[in-house]
Motif scaffolding. Structure first.
Motif, PDB file in Angstrom:
ATOM      1  N   TYR A 104       0.753  -0.920   0.026  1.00  0.00           N
ATOM      2  CA  TYR A 104       0.020   0.123  -0.173  1.00  0.00           C
ATOM      3  C   TYR A 104       0.958   1.206   0.035  1.00  0.00           C
ATOM      4  O   TYR A 104       2.268   1.002   0.199  1.00  0.00           O
ATOM      5  N   ARG A 105       0.116   2.377  -0.193  1.00  0.00           N
ATOM      6  CA  ARG A 105       0.951   3.676  -0.090  1.00  0.00           C
ATOM      7  C   ARG A 105       0.892   4.264   1.124  1.00  0.00           C
ATOM      8  O   ARG A 105      -0.192   4.342   1.766  1.00  0.00           O
ATOM      9  N   GLY A 123       4.535   9.379   0.226  1.00  0.00           N
ATOM     10  CA  GLY A 123       4.040   8.626  -1.028  1.00  0.00           C
ATOM     11  C   GLY A 123       4.694   7.197  -1.116  1.00  0.00           C
ATOM     12  O   GLY A 123       4.636   6.551  -2.216  1.00  0.00           O
ATOM     13  N   MET A 161      -1.569   2.114  11.831  1.00  0.00           N
ATOM     14  CA  MET A 161      -2.491   1.409  11.103  1.00  0.00           C
ATOM     15  C   MET A 161      -2.107   0.049  10.951  1.00  0.00           C
ATOM     16  O   MET A 161      -2.758  -0.882  10.845  1.00  0.00           O
ATOM     17  N   PHE A 200      -4.492  -3.133  11.365  1.00  0.00           N
ATOM     18  CA  PHE A 200      -4.902  -3.926  10.068  1.00  0.00           C
ATOM     19  C   PHE A 200      -4.252  -5.254  10.251  1.00  0.00           C
ATOM     20  O   PHE A 200      -5.331  -6.509  10.000  1.00  0.00           O
ATOM     21  N   PHE A 203      -4.792  12.361  -7.716  1.00  0.00           N
ATOM     22  CA  PHE A 203      -3.521  12.574  -8.174  1.00  0.00           C
ATOM     23  C   PHE A 203      -2.548  12.958  -6.866  1.00  0.00           C
ATOM     24  O   PHE A 203      -2.770  13.974  -6.407  1.00  0.00           O
ATOM     25  N   ARG A 204      -1.349  12.377  -6.596  1.00  0.00           N
ATOM     26  CA  ARG A 204      -0.532  12.551  -5.393  1.00  0.00           C
ATOM     27  C   ARG A 204       0.825  12.808  -5.956  1.00  0.00           C
ATOM     28  O   ARG A 204       1.570  11.856  -6.101  1.00  0.00           O
ATOM     29  N   VAL A 240       3.427  10.544  -4.495  1.00  0.00           N
ATOM     30  CA  VAL A 240       3.428   9.211  -4.998  1.00  0.00           C
ATOM     31  C   VAL A 240       4.145   9.028  -6.279  1.00  0.00           C
ATOM     32  O   VAL A 240       4.889   8.429  -6.602  1.00  0.00           O
ATOM     33  N   THR A 259      -3.895   7.480  -6.401  1.00  0.00           N
ATOM     34  CA  THR A 259      -4.191   6.485  -5.413  1.00  0.00           C
ATOM     35  C   THR A 259      -5.684   6.702  -4.910  1.00  0.00           C
ATOM     36  O   THR A 259      -6.091   7.429  -5.194  1.00  0.00           O
ATOM     37  N   GLU A 313      -8.385   6.299  -2.087  1.00  0.00           N
ATOM     38  CA  GLU A 313      -8.256   6.781  -0.576  1.00  0.00           C
ATOM     39  C   GLU A 313      -9.314   6.919  -0.121  1.00  0.00           C
ATOM     40  O   GLU A 313     -10.503   7.324  -0.725  1.00  0.00           O
ATOM     41  N   LEU A 319     -10.448   7.677  12.439  1.00  0.00           N
ATOM     42  CA  LEU A 319     -11.277   7.122  11.384  1.00  0.00           C
ATOM     43  C   LEU A 319     -12.701   6.894  11.652  1.00  0.00           C
ATOM     44  O   LEU A 319     -12.853   6.540  12.983  1.00  0.00           O
ATOM     45  N   LEU A 321      -8.331  17.998  -6.748  1.00  0.00           N
ATOM     46  CA  LEU A 321      -8.875  17.533  -8.009  1.00  0.00           C
ATOM     47  C   LEU A 321      -9.168  16.091  -7.403  1.00  0.00           C
ATOM     48  O   LEU A 321      -8.478  15.276  -7.695  1.00  0.00           O
ATOM     49  N   TYR A 364      -7.366  -6.019  -1.949  1.00  0.00           N
ATOM     50  CA  TYR A 364      -6.108  -6.718  -2.214  1.00  0.00           C
ATOM     51  C   TYR A 364      -5.470  -7.015  -3.533  1.00  0.00           C
ATOM     52  O   TYR A 364      -4.264  -7.525  -3.810  1.00  0.00           O
ATOM     53  N   GLU A 413      -3.136  -5.393  -5.891  1.00  0.00           N
ATOM     54  CA  GLU A 413      -2.113  -4.333  -5.806  1.00  0.00           C
ATOM     55  C   GLU A 413      -1.891  -3.386  -6.840  1.00  0.00           C
ATOM     56  O   GLU A 413      -0.992  -2.572  -7.101  1.00  0.00           O
ATOM     57  N   LYS A 417      -3.262   2.233  -3.121  1.00  0.00           N
ATOM     58  CA  LYS A 417      -4.264   2.565  -2.326  1.00  0.00           C
ATOM     59  C   LYS A 417      -3.478   2.770  -1.105  1.00  0.00           C
ATOM     60  O   LYS A 417      -2.459   2.428  -0.628  1.00  0.00           O
ATOM     61  N   THR A 418      -4.377   3.517   0.036  1.00  0.00           N
ATOM     62  CA  THR A 418      -3.869   3.674   1.287  1.00  0.00           C
ATOM     63  C   THR A 418      -4.198   2.438   2.271  1.00  0.00           C
ATOM     64  O   THR A 418      -5.385   1.930   1.992  1.00  0.00           O
ATOM     65  N   MET A 419      -3.571   2.141   3.190  1.00  0.00           N
ATOM     66  CA  MET A 419      -3.885   1.302   4.340  1.00  0.00           C
ATOM     67  C   MET A 419      -5.374   1.483   4.774  1.00  0.00           C
ATOM     68  O   MET A 419      -6.169   0.702   4.974  1.00  0.00           O
ATOM     69  N   GLY A 420      -5.619   2.845   4.911  1.00  0.00           N
ATOM     70  CA  GLY A 420      -6.950   3.251   5.293  1.00  0.00           C
ATOM     71  C   GLY A 420      -8.078   2.268   4.532  1.00  0.00           C
ATOM     72  O   GLY A 420      -9.129   2.085   5.229  1.00  0.00           O
ATOM     73  N   ILE A 459      -7.822  -0.574   2.628  1.00  0.00           N
ATOM     74  CA  ILE A 459      -7.632  -1.896   2.919  1.00  0.00           C
ATOM     75  C   ILE A 459      -8.296  -2.083   4.426  1.00  0.00           C
ATOM     76  O   ILE A 459      -9.086  -2.955   4.624  1.00  0.00           O
ATOM     77  N   PHE A 460      -7.885  -1.550   5.294  1.00  0.00           N
ATOM     78  CA  PHE A 460      -8.427  -1.761   6.555  1.00  0.00           C
ATOM     79  C   PHE A 460      -9.740  -1.641   6.826  1.00  0.00           C
ATOM     80  O   PHE A 460     -10.518  -2.487   7.458  1.00  0.00           O
TER      81      PHE A 460
END
Lengths: 206, 206
Positions: free
Chosen positions: A126-127, A134, A186, A190, B45-46, B49, B84, B86, B139, B162, B178, B180, B184-187, B189-190
């Motif tokens: 993940y990022r 990032g 996290m 997780f 857009f990050r 990253v 990403t 999010e 969260l 944006l 899952y 890949e 994405k962020t861990m947030g 997935i969790f």
């Protein structure tokens, strides 16, 4: 290892500037000791967390601070305010090693277990810190036994690492994960939950 | 909003220096649209990253870059490399608002749903970017219906946001979590996993 840069990007004809921090990708490892039925995590003093707490509780301290000024910290807050529970982890800074090899090195250095590279299970990637760094984090699972323990762990003192290895009993783990009085990443929350869904059912079958 | 500082801390009689970045705490919100049985997330857009990908794929580009030099990015890599998935999220920068109020504001601005403050459910909090920022993330979970949709969302253009609102059908959500190939962020997935354990069983009962 870490430095800041400014990026100029063009999007929809508008040029924008961002600050960002160059960091390395990293690996983290959920370690489960099957002999003792506990997770093995690390407890670490994190200056950045401590500074966040400082800023919240002593905002006056940060007034007129610039990028060039030091922040000599003292006894405003107890050091415990900067401690977090985290997964064993490390940065990816040796191109000649695979992610799995780096993960095994960290498990040995930080937690003292000798884990064969082939026994690591990749959970996902993940990022992290998408607004600032990032970087890509890859998460592994390592099942260990007491026999694999070969040292105390604790990190590399010469690199300034001061890591305490902590065991969280499986039976207390979900309570721990959601107890906000233990500051944690996290990754810990997780991966404990991932274990419950993906590994615990198989353990019970045995 | 974001600036870098150096911290000098004393530990075991040794003085050490760390760089860290001052950032705000933040809130993020898992949004589930019960009318459409889908999660509502954002695609963004990050720059950080994108720069990470650049560094991996075009390391020569970063040679001799210092803190003062700009990085005028161009067409080395497609912009999609910096995108990403999010959770809807925002920084905590209005002391007069509660975390819940800020969360509701972000849900409206970014995703276009009007959510009553009292309907938010706090999931947990954790520390993010412990090596760099150490800020606290809280969260929340928000259940929405189509009736609550009052605008398109998309973030505040005047602040350079944006944001594309994306719906992930519940039935595809764990596969998405899952996969890949979707950065994405861990947030994300969790929280998808948290939903499976904590909310999905109750939905099926109904």
């Amino acid at each position: 290892m870490m430095n800041t840069l400014k990026a100029k990007l063009f999007k929809n004809g508008i040029s924008k500037l961002w600050d960002f921090m160059r960091t390395h990708d990293s690996v983290s490892i959920l370690i489960f000791n099957i002999s003792r039925q506990c997770f093995v995590v690390v407890k670490q003093f994190r200056p950045a967390v401590y500074m966040c707490e400082m800023e919240e509780q002593c905002p006056q301290y940060f007034e007129n601070k610039t990028e060039e000024s030091w922040c000599p910290l003292s006894d405003f807050l107890p050091a415990s305010k900067g401690i977090t529970y985290e997964l064993c982890a490390g940065i990816v800074d040796q191109p000649e090693l695979s992610l799995e090899e780096i993960a095994c090195k960290e498990v040995l250095e930080e937690c003292g277990y000798k884990v064969p590279v082939t026994s690591l299970k990749r959970i996902t990637s993940y990022r992290s810190g998408v607004g600032v760094t990032g970087s890509k984090q890859t998460l592994f699972y390592a099942q260990v036994t007491d026999d694999m323990k070969s040292s105390e762990g604790g990190g590399q003192l010469e690199e300034g690492e001061l890591i305490e290895v902590v065991e969280i009993p499986l039976q207390d783990s979900m309570k721990f994960a959601y107890d906000e009085t233990f500051p944690k990443t996290m990754g810990v929350i997780f991966s404990f939950m991932w274990f419950q869904s993906n590994i615990a059912p198989k353990l019970q079958e045995k």
